[in-house]
Design a protein around this motif. Structure first.
Motif, PDB file in Angstrom:
ATOM      1  N   ALA A 155      14.390  -2.468  -1.387  1.00 29.01           N
ATOM      2  CA  ALA A 155      13.680  -2.834  -0.157  1.00 29.01           C
ATOM      3  C   ALA A 155      12.946  -4.169  -0.324  1.00 29.01           C
ATOM      4  O   ALA A 155      12.931  -5.000   0.599  1.00 29.01           O
ATOM      5  CB  ALA A 155      12.699  -1.730   0.227  1.00 29.01           C
ATOM      6  N   LEU A 156      12.343  -4.397  -1.481  1.00 31.42           N
ATOM      7  CA  LEU A 156      11.664  -5.674  -1.729  1.00 31.42           C
ATOM      8  C   LEU A 156      12.664  -6.826  -1.759  1.00 31.42           C
ATOM      9  O   LEU A 156      12.365  -7.929  -1.276  1.00 31.42           O
ATOM     10  CB  LEU A 156      10.897  -5.607  -3.047  1.00 31.42           C
ATOM     11  CG  LEU A 156       9.624  -4.756  -3.056  1.00 31.42           C
ATOM     12  CD1 LEU A 156       9.036  -4.694  -4.455  1.00 31.42           C
ATOM     13  CD2 LEU A 156       8.589  -5.303  -2.082  1.00 31.42           C
ATOM     14  N   LYS A 157      13.834  -6.599  -2.330  1.00 34.94           N
ATOM     15  CA  LYS A 157      14.863  -7.650  -2.340  1.00 34.94           C
ATOM     16  C   LYS A 157      15.324  -7.980  -0.918  1.00 34.94           C
ATOM     17  O   LYS A 157      15.538  -9.155  -0.585  1.00 34.94           O
ATOM     18  CB  LYS A 157      16.051  -7.216  -3.194  1.00 34.94           C
ATOM     19  CG  LYS A 157      15.780  -7.175  -4.697  1.00 34.94           C
ATOM     20  CD  LYS A 157      17.030  -6.785  -5.457  1.00 34.94           C
ATOM     21  CE  LYS A 157      16.829  -6.875  -6.974  1.00 34.94           C
ATOM     22  NZ  LYS A 157      15.908  -5.838  -7.466  1.00 34.94           N
ATOM     23  N   MET A 187      10.366  -0.169   5.513  1.00 39.05           N
ATOM     24  CA  MET A 187       9.969   1.233   5.373  1.00 39.05           C
ATOM     25  C   MET A 187      11.167   2.161   5.584  1.00 39.05           C
ATOM     26  O   MET A 187      11.399   3.102   4.812  1.00 39.05           O
ATOM     27  CB  MET A 187       8.878   1.579   6.393  1.00 39.05           C
ATOM     28  CG  MET A 187       7.562   0.888   6.140  1.00 39.05           C
ATOM     29  SD  MET A 187       6.758   1.489   4.654  1.00 39.05           S
ATOM     30  CE  MET A 187       5.256   0.531   4.729  1.00 39.05           C
ATOM     31  N   MET A 188      11.914   1.919   6.653  1.00 39.09           N
ATOM     32  CA  MET A 188      13.053   2.799   6.942  1.00 39.09           C
ATOM     33  C   MET A 188      14.134   2.683   5.877  1.00 39.09           C
ATOM     34  O   MET A 188      14.758   3.675   5.497  1.00 39.09           O
ATOM     35  CB  MET A 188      13.604   2.481   8.337  1.00 39.09           C
ATOM     36  CG  MET A 188      12.686   2.944   9.462  1.00 39.09           C
ATOM     37  SD  MET A 188      13.405   2.818  11.118  1.00 39.09           S
ATOM     38  CE  MET A 188      13.220   1.078  11.412  1.00 39.09           C
ATOM     39  N   LEU A 189      14.357   1.470   5.372  1.00 35.04           N
ATOM     40  CA  LEU A 189      15.349   1.289   4.313  1.00 35.04           C
ATOM     41  C   LEU A 189      14.924   2.014   3.044  1.00 35.04           C
ATOM     42  O   LEU A 189      15.720   2.754   2.433  1.00 35.04           O
ATOM     43  CB  LEU A 189      15.533  -0.202   4.037  1.00 35.04           C
ATOM     44  CG  LEU A 189      16.466  -0.560   2.873  1.00 35.04           C
ATOM     45  CD1 LEU A 189      17.882  -0.061   3.157  1.00 35.04           C
ATOM     46  CD2 LEU A 189      16.469  -2.065   2.623  1.00 35.04           C
ATOM     47  N   ASN A 216      15.536   8.270  -6.206  1.00 39.90           N
ATOM     48  CA  ASN A 216      14.826   7.432  -7.172  1.00 39.90           C
ATOM     49  C   ASN A 216      13.915   6.481  -6.399  1.00 39.90           C
ATOM     50  O   ASN A 216      14.393   5.572  -5.725  1.00 39.90           O
ATOM     51  CB  ASN A 216      15.815   6.646  -8.039  1.00 39.90           C
ATOM     52  CG  ASN A 216      15.131   5.954  -9.206  1.00 39.90           C
ATOM     53  OD1 ASN A 216      14.166   5.225  -9.037  1.00 39.90           O
ATOM     54  ND2 ASN A 216      15.640   6.195 -10.410  1.00 39.90           N
ATOM     55  N   ILE A 217      12.607   6.709  -6.504  1.00 34.35           N
ATOM     56  CA  ILE A 217      11.656   5.926  -5.707  1.00 34.35           C
ATOM     57  C   ILE A 217      11.632   4.471  -6.161  1.00 34.35           C
ATOM     58  O   ILE A 217      11.589   3.546  -5.335  1.00 34.35           O
ATOM     59  CB  ILE A 217      10.246   6.554  -5.806  1.00 34.35           C
ATOM     60  CG1 ILE A 217      10.250   7.945  -5.171  1.00 34.35           C
ATOM     61  CG2 ILE A 217       9.212   5.667  -5.116  1.00 34.35           C
ATOM     62  CD1 ILE A 217       8.920   8.668  -5.255  1.00 34.35           C
ATOM     63  N   GLU A 218      11.664   4.229  -7.489  1.00 35.05           N
ATOM     64  CA  GLU A 218      11.592   2.858  -7.989  1.00 35.05           C
ATOM     65  C   GLU A 218      12.788   2.026  -7.525  1.00 35.05           C
ATOM     66  O   GLU A 218      12.629   0.890  -7.057  1.00 35.05           O
ATOM     67  CB  GLU A 218      11.518   2.847  -9.525  1.00 35.05           C
ATOM     68  CG  GLU A 218      10.216   3.383 -10.088  1.00 35.05           C
ATOM     69  CD  GLU A 218      10.187   4.908 -10.076  1.00 35.05           C
ATOM     70  OE1 GLU A 218      11.273   5.537 -10.112  1.00 35.05           O
ATOM     71  OE2 GLU A 218       9.079   5.473 -10.003  1.00 35.05           O
ATOM     72  N   VAL A 251       0.844  -1.203   0.000  1.00 31.81           N
ATOM     73  CA  VAL A 251       0.000   0.000   0.000  1.00 31.81           C
ATOM     74  C   VAL A 251       0.877   1.250   0.000  1.00 31.81           C
ATOM     75  O   VAL A 251       0.665   2.184  -0.790  1.00 31.81           O
ATOM     76  CB  VAL A 251      -0.934  -0.003   1.225  1.00 31.81           C
ATOM     77  CG1 VAL A 251      -1.738   1.299   1.275  1.00 31.81           C
ATOM     78  CG2 VAL A 251      -1.884  -1.185   1.179  1.00 31.81           C
ATOM     79  N   VAL A 252       1.861   1.287   0.886  1.00 31.18           N
ATOM     80  CA  VAL A 252       2.747   2.448   0.974  1.00 31.18           C
ATOM     81  C   VAL A 252       3.584   2.569  -0.299  1.00 31.18           C
ATOM     82  O   VAL A 252       3.796   3.675  -0.820  1.00 31.18           O
ATOM     83  CB  VAL A 252       3.643   2.345   2.217  1.00 31.18           C
ATOM     84  CG1 VAL A 252       4.618   3.504   2.277  1.00 31.18           C
ATOM     85  CG2 VAL A 252       2.796   2.306   3.484  1.00 31.18           C
ATOM     86  N   MET A 253       4.054   1.435  -0.822  1.00 29.71           N
ATOM     87  CA  MET A 253       4.863   1.469  -2.043  1.00 29.71           C
ATOM     88  C   MET A 253       4.054   2.025  -3.215  1.00 29.71           C
ATOM     89  O   MET A 253       4.545   2.882  -3.972  1.00 29.71           O
ATOM     90  CB  MET A 253       5.371   0.068  -2.378  1.00 29.71           C
ATOM     91  CG  MET A 253       6.307   0.036  -3.583  1.00 29.71           C
ATOM     92  SD  MET A 253       6.787  -1.649  -4.058  1.00 29.71           S
ATOM     93  CE  MET A 253       5.262  -2.210  -4.852  1.00 29.71           C
ATOM     94  N   PHE A 254       2.815   1.564  -3.376  1.00 33.84           N
ATOM     95  CA  PHE A 254       1.973   2.069  -4.462  1.00 33.84           C
ATOM     96  C   PHE A 254       1.730   3.569  -4.302  1.00 33.84           C
ATOM     97  O   PHE A 254       1.740   4.320  -5.283  1.00 33.84           O
ATOM     98  CB  PHE A 254       0.633   1.325  -4.480  1.00 33.84           C
ATOM     99  CG  PHE A 254       0.745  -0.116  -4.910  1.00 33.84           C
ATOM    100  CD1 PHE A 254       1.759  -0.531  -5.745  1.00 33.84           C
ATOM    101  CD2 PHE A 254      -0.176  -1.055  -4.470  1.00 33.84           C
ATOM    102  CE1 PHE A 254       1.875  -1.855  -6.142  1.00 33.84           C
ATOM    103  CE2 PHE A 254      -0.077  -2.382  -4.861  1.00 33.84           C
ATOM    104  CZ  PHE A 254       0.948  -2.783  -5.704  1.00 33.84           C
TER     105      PHE A 254
END
Length: 423
Positions: free
Chosen positions: A176-178, A156-158, A168-170, A32-35
Motif C-alpha cells: 500500500a505504501l508503494k 486503506m481499501m488496498l 500478512n499485515i506487514e 496512524v492506522v498502519m501503526f
C-alpha cells in the motif's frame, strides 16, 4: 469572464493542493492506522504521527529557503521525489515490532521533505491567495479533501483487501505504501507539466523572503492589532474538538470490540470514512462557502457553528450503540462530516479574511493561519491517544462534546469582542 490562462492557473493550483493533501494525510491518518494494525498502542501511534507533522507547522521558517518562482519549483519537485522515495524505503523496513532504526530515519526524512514541499508550495500559493478570492480558497480545500478521498481511501481499501488475501499485515501495508509513493510520483509529474501556468513574482511583496524579513513581518502583523491574541486563541481552540474527534475516530472505527471499537476492517473504514463521508464533507464545505458568499458570514456564523459542533453527539451514539451494519455507520459518519464541512467553511473564511483589514491578506497572516491550525492538530494528536486509552471511547467522545461547548463559548466571546470594538 475567466481567461484560458486563469483557468489553467486554477488547474495548476488544484493539482498542487492535491499534492499538499497527500503529503499531509500520510502522517495525519495513514501512518496512524498502519501503526495500529501492526500492534502499536493508540498513545504511541498518535504521538509519533503528531511529531511527524511538526515540520509542516514550521512553514514560515522553511520558506526562507525559497528564492523566487524557479527556486520554488525546484524545491517542490525535489522534495516530492524524496518524499516518494522515503515512502518506498519505509515499506522495505516494515517489521512487526517497528523497531528498525532505518524505518524511523526514513520517516523523519519523509517528514522533513513534506515540510519543505509545503513551504515551497505555499510560496507559490500565496501568489494566488494574496487577494481576497474565496474561489481560490475553495479550490485548495476541496483539492486537499479529494486527496483524502483518493489517496487515503485507496490505500486503506488496498491494504485491507491485501490483509484478507495474504494474511500478512506487514506485506499488505508495504505494498500500500508503494502504491501511495507511485501516486505521489504521478502527481509530481502532473504538477511539473502544469508548472508553466505557475504565477510568477508579480507582486513585489512576495519576492524571496529572508529570515529578517520574516521576523519583521510577523512582528508587524502581531502589533498591528491588539486583538491578535483573540484571533490566535480562536484559531487554536474553536476547531480543537473536531481535530480530537477526527483523530479519535480513525482508531475507534478499526479497534476491536473488547476495548469499545467498531471492528471495521481497513477496507470498510476506507469506504465509509475516507471515501463516502469525506465526499460529503466536500459537499458540505461547498454549500457552506456558497451560503457565506450569498448571505454574508455575520448571518451564517451561529447556525454554521452549531452544525460544526452539535453532530459530535453522533459519535457518542456510535460508541454506546456499537451498530454492526456498515451502511448505518456510513450514514452516521456522512451526516457528521457533511455538517463539519459546513462549519469548517465559516471557520476558514473567518480566519483567512475576517481578521484582515484592506484588500489583501498579508503573507504573515497566511502563514499564521496555517501554523495555528497545524498547531491545533499537533496538540490534539499528542494527547488524544493517551486520553483514549485512559478514558475509553465512550467517555472520550463525551469529552469531545464538552469541548464543542467550549468552542461555541469561544465563538460567542469573539463575536462579543468584535461588537464592542465596532461600537
Amino acid at each position: 469572464m475567466t481567461s484560458r490562462h486563469d483557468a489553467s492557473s486554477y488547474l495548476w493550483w488544484a493539482l498542487l493542493s492535491f499534492a499538499r493533501g497527500l503529503v499531509v494525510v500520510m502522517p495525519l491518518a495513514v501512518l496512524v492506522v498502519m501503526f495500529n494494525r501492526m500492534g502499536m498502542s493508540n498513545t504511541k501511534a498518535m504521538l509519533v504521527s503528531s511529531l511527524l507533522l511538526l515540520p509542516l507547522a514550521l512553514r514560515p521558517l522553511a520558506m526562507t529557503m525559497v528564492r523566487g518562482a524557479k527556486s520554488a519549483k525546484r524545491w517542490m519537485m525535489a522534495s516530492l521525489l524524496v518524499y516518494a522515495l522515503m515512502m518506498v524505503a519505509v515499506s522495505c523496513y516494515l517489521s512487526p515490532a517497528l523497531d528498525d532504526l532505518m524505518l524511523w530515519i526514513c520517516l523523519v526524512v519523509m517528514s522533513l521533505a513534506g515540510g519543505t514541499f509545503e513551504a515551497s508550495a505555499a510560496f507559490c500559493g500565496q501568489q494566488m491567495t494574496w487577494k481576497r478570492n474565496s474561489g481560490v480558497l475553495s479550490t485548495m480545500i476541496l483539492a486537499m479533501l479529494m486527496a483524502v478521498v483518493i489517496g487515503m481511501g485507496m490505500m486503506m481499501m488496498l491494504a485491507g483487501n491485501l490483509e484478507v488475501v495474504s494474511r500478512n499485515i506487514e506485506e499488505s501495508w508495504s505494498l500500500a505504501l508503494k502504491v501511495g509513493a507511485a501516486m505521489i510520483l504521478v502527481v509530481m509529474l502532473l504538477v511539473w507539466m502544469a508548472s508553466r501556468y505557475m504565477p510568477g513574482n508579480g507582486n513585489a511583496t512576495l519576492l524571496p523572503p529572508t529570515w529578517q524579513t520574516r521576523k519583521k513581518e510577523f512582528v508587524a502583523w502581531w502589533t498591528a492589532d491588539r486583538r491578535r491574541w483573540i484571533f490566535v486563541m480562536f484559531a487554536v481552540l474553536f476547531p480543537m474538538h473536531e481535530f480530537f474527534l477526527w483523530r479519535g475516530s480513525l482508531l475507534f472505527l478499526i479497534d476491536r470490540g473488547s476495548i469499545g471499537g467498531l471492528m471495521l476492517s481497513p477496507q470498510e473504514m476506507g469506504f465509509a470514512f475516507c471515501t463516502v463521508a469525506t465526499a460529503l464533507a466536500m459537499a458540505g464545505y461547498d454549500m457552506g462557502m456558497g451560503c457565506v458568499r450569498r448571505f454574508g458570514l455575520k448571518r451564517c456564523w451561529w447556525w454554521m457553528a452549531l452544525a460544526f459542533t452539535v453532530p459530535d453527539v453522533l459519535y457518542v451514539y456510535l460508541a454506546y450503540a456499537m451498530p454492526d451494519g456498515l451502511w448505518l455507520i456510513t450514514m452516521v459518519l456522512s451526516v457528521e462530516q457533511w455538517c463539519c464541512g459546513m462549519g469548517m467553511a465559516a471557520f476558514i473564511y473567518y480566519i483567512m479574511y475576517g481578521m484582515v483589514t484592506g484588500k489583501a491578506c498579508p503573507r504573515a497572516h497566511l502563514d499564521a493561519c496555517w501554523s495555528l491550525c497545524m498547531l491545533s492538530i499537533i496538540l490534539t494528536g499528542l494527547f488524544s491517544g493517551a486520553i483514549q486509552d485512559y478514558l475509553g471511547y465512550r467517555r472520550f467522545f463525551v469529552m469531545v462534546v464538552l469541548l464543542a461547548i467550549i468552542s461555541l463559548a469561544t465563538l460567542g466571546w469573539v463575536v462579543t469582542k468584535k461588537e464592542k470594538k465596532e461600537e
